[in-house]
Design a protein around this motif. Structure first.
Motif, PDB file in Angstrom:
ATOM      1  N   PRO A  78     -82.463 -28.937  49.943  1.00 22.50           N
ATOM      2  CA  PRO A  78     -83.348 -27.936  50.546  1.00 22.50           C
ATOM      3  C   PRO A  78     -82.524 -26.901  51.325  1.00 22.50           C
ATOM      4  CG  PRO A  78     -83.515 -30.049  51.684  1.00 22.50           C
ATOM      5  CD  PRO A  78     -82.650 -30.254  50.470  1.00 22.50           C
ATOM      6  N   ALA A  79     -83.003 -25.696  51.324  1.00 16.25           N
ATOM      7  CA  ALA A  79     -82.315 -24.598  52.023  1.00 16.25           C
ATOM      8  C   ALA A  79     -82.453 -24.783  53.521  1.00 16.25           C
ATOM      9  CB  ALA A  79     -82.886 -23.256  51.594  1.00 16.25           C
ATOM     10  N   GLU A  80     -81.324 -24.579  54.248  1.00 15.13           N
ATOM     11  CA  GLU A  80     -81.376 -24.720  55.706  1.00 15.13           C
ATOM     12  C   GLU A  80     -81.763 -23.376  56.334  1.00 15.13           C
ATOM     13  OE1 GLU A  80     -77.903 -26.459  57.319  1.00 15.13           O
ATOM     14  OE2 GLU A  80     -77.751 -27.906  55.721  1.00 15.13           O
ATOM     15  N   ALA A  81     -82.567 -23.419  57.349  1.00 20.29           N
ATOM     16  CA  ALA A  81     -82.996 -22.181  57.986  1.00 20.29           C
ATOM     17  C   ALA A  81     -82.254 -21.869  59.236  1.00 20.29           C
ATOM     18  CB  ALA A  81     -84.480 -22.249  58.292  1.00 20.29           C
TER      19      ALA A  81
END
Length: 81
Positions: A78-81
């Protein structure tokens, strides 16, 4: 296994047995209490005079549903924000 009503194969849905040349067969005559030597037409003993019998049918195997495209991308983190 599912069941459905189908035409009786003995009387062909006519409700009376006329298998022996226009008269009832020996099984249907004896089931009705008549002598097997009598000439007559009686109700079919296979379907009980209804003209229909329950028939077992094979259920079609359920096909697996295709996975949506959003769940197919599980290999990416998952993409980290």
């Amino acid at each position: 296994m599912a069941r459905k009503l189908a035409a009786c194969p003995h009387c062909k849905g006519k409700m009376n047995c006329t298998r022996s040349g226009g008269r009832s067969c020996k099984k249907c005559l004896s089931a009705s209490g008549r002598s097997v030597h009598e000439w007559g037409v009686v109700r079919c003993s296979y379907c009980g005079g209804t003209g229909k019998v329950w028939e077992e049918t094979e259920d079609a195997p359920a096909e697996p549903a295709e996975a949506p495209a959003a769940t197919a991308k599980t290999s990416e983190p998952p993409a980290e924000a």
